[in-house]
Design a protein around this motif. Structure first.
Motif, PDB file in Angstrom:
ATOM      1  N   ASN A 455       0.709  -1.319  -0.008  1.00 28.72           N
ATOM      2  CA  ASN A 455       0.071  -0.134  -0.004  1.00 28.72           C
ATOM      3  C   ASN A 455       0.793   1.253   0.078  1.00 28.72           C
ATOM      4  OD1 ASN A 455       0.888  -0.498   2.537  1.00 28.72           O
ATOM      5  ND2 ASN A 455      -0.747  -0.139   3.553  1.00 28.72           N
ATOM      6  N   ASP A 456       2.111   0.931  -0.218  1.00 23.66           N
ATOM      7  CA  ASP A 456       2.980   2.226  -0.221  1.00 23.66           C
ATOM      8  C   ASP A 456       3.537   2.797  -1.406  1.00 23.66           C
ATOM      9  OD1 ASP A 456       5.142   3.949   0.551  1.00 23.66           O
ATOM     10  OD2 ASP A 456       5.554   2.854   2.272  1.00 23.66           O
ATOM     11  N   ASN A 458       5.723   5.227  -2.060  1.00 21.21           N
ATOM     12  CA  ASN A 458       6.960   6.245  -1.975  1.00 21.21           C
ATOM     13  C   ASN A 458       8.128   5.061  -1.908  1.00 21.21           C
ATOM     14  OD1 ASN A 458       9.012   7.749  -1.641  1.00 21.21           O
ATOM     15  ND2 ASN A 458       8.324   8.813   0.428  1.00 21.21           N
ATOM     16  N   ASN A 461      13.428   5.665   0.454  1.00 22.91           N
ATOM     17  CA  ASN A 461      13.520   5.641   1.913  1.00 22.91           C
ATOM     18  C   ASN A 461      14.933   5.958   2.624  1.00 22.91           C
ATOM     19  OD1 ASN A 461      12.770   4.586   4.551  1.00 22.91           O
ATOM     20  ND2 ASN A 461      11.960   2.573   3.647  1.00 22.91           N
ATOM     21  N   ASN A 495       4.130  -4.080   7.105  1.00 28.02           N
ATOM     22  CA  ASN A 495       3.888  -2.659   6.260  1.00 28.02           C
ATOM     23  C   ASN A 495       4.811  -1.383   6.605  1.00 28.02           C
ATOM     24  OD1 ASN A 495       2.102  -3.821   4.649  1.00 28.02           O
ATOM     25  ND2 ASN A 495       0.444  -3.733   6.369  1.00 28.02           N
ATOM     26  N   ARG A 497       7.976   0.811   7.098  1.00 24.63           N
ATOM     27  CA  ARG A 497       9.040   1.657   6.066  1.00 24.63           C
ATOM     28  C   ARG A 497      10.367   1.725   6.865  1.00 24.63           C
ATOM     29  NH1 ARG A 497       7.856   4.561   1.786  1.00 24.63           N
ATOM     30  NH2 ARG A 497       9.363   5.861   2.185  1.00 24.63           N
TER      31      ARG A 497
END
Ligand SMILES: [Zn+2]
Ligand SMILES: [Zn+2]
Lengths: 526, 453
Positions: A455-456, A458, A461, A495, A497
């Motif tokens: 669901n990410d 971006n 990181n 989930n 990051r």
């Protein structure tokens, strides 16, 4: 010389008449016409005219028999026949070949032509001019004959062709039995009959067909050699379908029959049961081809037979130049160890000529690691890939940061059984080192990367330890965007990051007390 | 830190050595025998000719380092006119080295020729008869301790690679860690050259990065002791489990199938016949090679009389073999444990230090056959600093959801961790993992393999 020329024209008329009767493969006719030709060399031109005419004019299926006649005359009588027809032999051969059916083509290419290559006439001259034979060779090569395929089965090699071969030998036995009744002979005759039944009733495997064919061929070859001492070598009708038993020659054939029978016994196609009482009658039975054909170990009374058998069976396998050398050298070893394995181990003195496949046949040595490659196409390709691989590795190793690495976990039984070592080698085609490595570890989910959460969106990181930015890259094999060379921070969920470089993780664990890292592990307890 | 950095304690000998470069010319068919103690490094390079270490050919003019080994560099009889020259960077009194032409290599090369000829027949058959596949030779090497079994296994593996074959190398001697740690029983397809510079001369398994030599991929079974007699039933059981897995691999992998199997063993004599018999049937062995023990060969021939497909031969043992003492073996084991976690001078590996909570994991221990219970079972271990500190734990492949200890017998090993300290009060274990990240499984087996710095 009216009388002479009258005689000559009568002779040629009769001859033409007889030749026109060659509508089937008749040994007596061919023998008779060969004898006449031999006795009348003065009429050679006329006789050859008749035969070549017949070859050109006869219906396709019968051209072969006239060509057999020509073959027989050239081999038996030799000069002047073979000289006179020599320059036309390619034309004649290719004519019959082009109009012939598949069986004829195979017979021509694998039997008749093969015999021409080796036959010598009186005075040790070749049967036909070299240049003509070369033309035939080129012609056959282009046409792709004699046919071979990877399964070692010539297209024409079937139960049927072997049945025909067997038939001709059965006929030989039959005539022998009629003149010299003999219980032993009759047993063997029956065994051959059984073999025929077997061939009729069961589809045999390519290798088994090859084996049977090889045995039959051996006998024929020995037959040819035997005859060439006295008379004439020829791709005798015995090698071609003997359509009528009557066409077979009625000559003493004890050796051939014995050899065939011994061969059948040897290769397990015929089984013999005999009571251990002297004089008891052996009981021969056919062994069905569920028994695997194998090159027998141990003493072999007929090593020539084994050679032919091995050569026939193995010649159909495609080998690189290197593999051919290796095969040849190991064949020599196989033969020696068949009789005395321990003796070979103790006493063999390995020489350079026995070990080409370890050294000289792989003469191209990698300067960086010492690995050897052959110089054939196969080896050259491998060496190129190998050097590319050294280059990639060296480049990576020289940039120290990109090669922080740890030992992977081992595979479980299931993955290991299905693992292919090609994935570890430099020859695997597609990928670079990274994806290759990732592929391996991904297989077991023990990975030096973190997949970007589903669901990410971006992709950018940061390592939570050194704060350096980390960009995700897409990995084809995984089908996912991943932050490579990173691990998820201990205690973080799927989930999260929060990632860190694998190398930073190692460093930090050395420095810090590990208290807080432990929390992550509790999740794994169920 | 329980495992210090690898480089710290090994000394490059050139720093203390006195003499300069030493050139050694090895005549064809001769061996240059070398004994290098642990902590001492011998640097050398082959400058001319052809030279091999147990079948692995060395590159020309590339410096190599070996340490803690008793080995030999052999110059095969190839080019009568070439000189095989090696240059050694330093000579020390600690390094024993001498030339010998008393070589049994000819016999070993003959053995390779035999095995390779068998492979050839099988691979040809497998092309001609794709529906009735056969397997390459399954070769079992047996002999006394110190008879050079492992060297022979290495040599057969290396020559197989040179001949483009891929045999599966099976190590049934738990004393040696072959592509793994001591205490393990392993099987590894030899799909590329061996790494003569690695701790025991076999090489690396896969890592997350790049290696100088292509890695190997073993299957690892845990036995947990270094001596087969500690629990013979467990040993036999794990051998048979490994056999099933290896034969399954042969079914699936035509390269391995054609290559067959090469099996190295612990010292076994005729008194261990049941062990040998088990191995023969577990791996469908069809060629036993007895190393330098005529009597054993005769006895085995007698006992295996009924097995007509099984051939038994002997080859002489090398006179160059030197007795290795317990201390040397122990050091070698330590080196392979170190290399497992930290790599070596050419390839450094980064292990991962972490703490785990003892309550999250179930630790079993292997039992000695002298223990009361069934010899095969594993007993739950009561973790304490006295039995865990400085020991190796095997992580099993059993999933974390797994509750019972029963299946421990049938699983393989995912990897090993080193326990540096168990904190009895907090119930925390300080461990070193080979690979960074979370602790992958929670079923562990404590081994009898210890490791101190
Ligand atoms: Zn290389
Ligand atoms: Zn970082």
């Amino acid at each position: 010389m009216d009388l002479g020329s009258d005689n000559a024209s009568t002779l040629l008329e009769d001859y033409a008449q007889s030749v026109s009767e060659l509508t089937f493969n008749s040994r007596p006719i061919i023998d008779n016409l060969t004898t006449i030709a031999q006795e009348n060399p003065a009429n050679a031109d006329g006789i050859l005219n008749i035969i070549t005419n017949r070859i050109y004019k006869a219906i396709p299926d019968q051209k072969l028999y006239a060509l057999y006649l020509l073959d027989s005359i050239c081999k038996t009588a030799g000069n002047p026949y073979n000289i006179l027809v020599g320059d036309d032999i390619f034309k004649l051969f290719s004519h019959v070949f082009q109009l012939g059916n598949e069986t004829i083509r195979n017979t021509l290419s694998s039997k008749l032509f093969e015999s021409w290559k080796v036959t010598k006439v009186r005075g040790n001259f070749p049967l036909f001019p070299r240049e003509q034979l070369d033309k035939i060779k080129t012609f056959l090569d282009k046409a792709g004959y004699p046919k071979k395929n990877g399964n070692g089965n010539s297209p024409d090699l079937s139960n049927m062709t072997l049945i025909e071969d067997t038939n001709s030998l059965i006929a030989v036995f039959q005539s022998r039995l009629q003149s010299h009744p003999d219980a032993k002979l009759s047993d063997r005759f029956n065994a051959l009959q059984e073999l025929k039944k077997l061939l009729l009733s069961q589809q045999m495997k390519p290798a088994e067909l090859k084996a049977v064919q090889a045995q039959l061929n051996t006998i024929k070859e020995q037959d040819n050699n035997h005859n060439s001492n006295i008379n004439t070598p020829m791709p005798t009708p015995a090698t071609t379908p003997a359509a009528t038993p009557g066409a077979s020659r009625v000559e003493p054939v004890k050796n051939e029959a014995d050899t065939l029978f011994q061969a059948l016994l040897l290769y397990g196609l015929v089984k013999v049961d005999q009571d251990p009482i002297p004089g008891s009658k052996p009981d021969y039975s056919i062994v069905l081809p569920k028994i695997k054909y194998q090159i027998p170990k141990g003493d072999l009374s007929n090593s020539a037979l084994q050679d032919i058998l091995t050569a026939n069976l193995h010649s159909s396998i495609h080998r690189s130049e290197y593999e051919k050398i290796k095969f040849g050298e190991l064949q020599v070893v196989s033969k020696q160890i068949a009789s005395d394995l321990q003796g070979f181990l103790n006493n063999n003195k390995p020489r350079i000529s026995d070990l080409n496949f370890l050294y000289d046949a792989k003469s191209s040595k990698c300067a960086l690691c010492g690995k050897r490659f052959s110089t054939d196409t196969d080896g050259a390709t491998k060496k190129r890939l190998h050097l590319d691989w050294h280059f990639r590795i060296n480049k990576k190793l020289s940039s120290s940061t990109s090669n922080v690495q740890s030992r992977n976990w081992y595979l479980d039984d299931y993955d290991w059984v299905n693992f292919k070592d090609d994935a570890l080698l430099e020859f695997s085609t597609s990928e670079t080192g990274e994806t290759k490595d990732a592929g391996i570890v991904a297989k077991t989910n023990k990975v030096a990367f973190v997949a970007v959460p589903a669901n990410d969106s971006n992709m950018n990181n940061r390592c939570i330890i050194c704060r350096e930015s980390v960009k995700a890259t897409y990995n084809d094999e995984l089908g996912e965007w991943c932050w490579f060379n990173c691990v998820r921070a201990p205690g973080e969920g799927k989930n999260s990051r929060k990632i860190m470089h694998a190398s930073c993780a190692v460093e930090s664990s050395k420095k810090r007390g590990a208290e807080d890292e432990v929390n992550g592990l509790k999740k794994q307890k169920v | 830190m329980s495992i210090p950095g690898f480089g710290a304690e090994a000394q490059v000998y050139s720093e203390t050595g006195s003499k300069g470069l030493v050139e050694v010319a090895i005549p064809e068919g001769s061996e240059w025998r070398i004994e290098v103690p642990h902590k001492t490094i011998l640097k050398f390079k082959v400058t001319e000719g052809v030279a091999e270490i147990f079948g692995t050919e060395l590159p020309i003019n590339v410096e190599l380092q070996i340490s803690g080994t008793k080995t030999m560099v052999y110059a095969p009889i190839i080019y009568e006119t070439f000189k095989n020259k090696t240059v050694m960077s330093n000579e020390s009194e600690e390094i024993v080295e001498y030339l010998s032409n008393d070589s049994v290599m000819a016999n070993y090369i003959n053995l390779h020729l035999v095995v390779e000829a068998m492979r050839q027949q099988v691979s040809d058959n497998n092309i001609l008869n794709p529906t009735e596949l056969q397997s390459g030779p399954r070769v079992l090497i047996v002999g006394n301790g110190n008879s050079g079994k492992t060297s022979l296994a290495k040599l057969l593996s290396a020559y197989a690679i040179k001949s483009d074959s891929t045999p599966v190398l099976v190590n049934l001697n738990p004393r040696d860690g072959v592509f793994s740690l001591p205490g393990s029983l392993t099987a590894t397809p030899i799909s590329d050259s061996l790494d003569v510079e690695s701790a025991n001369g076999w090489g690396f398994t896969t890592t997350s990065g790049s290696l100088f030599h292509n890695p190997k991929q073993p299957i690892v079974k845990n036995y947990g002791f270094v001596d087969v007699n500690e629990n013979l039933d467990l040993y036999k059981y794990q051998v048979s489990k490994l056999g099933v897995t290896v034969l399954s691999r042969l079914e699936e992998d035509i390269a391995c199938r054609n290559g067959g199997v090469i099996i190295d063993t612990p010292a076994l004599g005729i008194k261990d016949f049941t062990v040998i018999e088990n191995i023969v049937s577990d791996f469908e062995v069809n060629l036993i090679v007895v190393l330098g023990n005529e009597r054993l060969m005769i006895d085995l021939k007698k006992r295996f009389k009924h097995k007509s497909a099984l051939q038994i031969v002997k080859v002489p043992k090398s006179e160059g073999l030197v007795e290795v003492d317990e201390a040397f073996i122990r050091r070698t084991q330590e080196e392979s444990i170190k290399e497992y976690f930290n790599g070596n001078y050419k390839t450094r590996l980064s292990p991962f230090k972490t703490d785990i909570d003892v309550n999250d994991h179930t630790i079993y221990k292997c039992v000695l056959s002298s223990d009361v219970n069934s010899a095969l079972s594993f007993l739950p271990a009561e973790p304490s600093s006295s039995n865990l500190d400085n020991s190796i734990l095997a992580i099993t492949q059993l999933p974390s959801t797994h509750k019972s200890g029963r299946e421990l017998l049938n699983t393989s090993i995912l990897g090993y961790v080193h326990v540096s300290k168990f904190d009895d009060a907090k119930g925390k274990i300080k461990v070193l993992l080979p690979f960074p990240g979370g602790f992958p499984r929670n079923m562990l087996i404590s081994t009898n393999i210890g490791f101190n710095e």
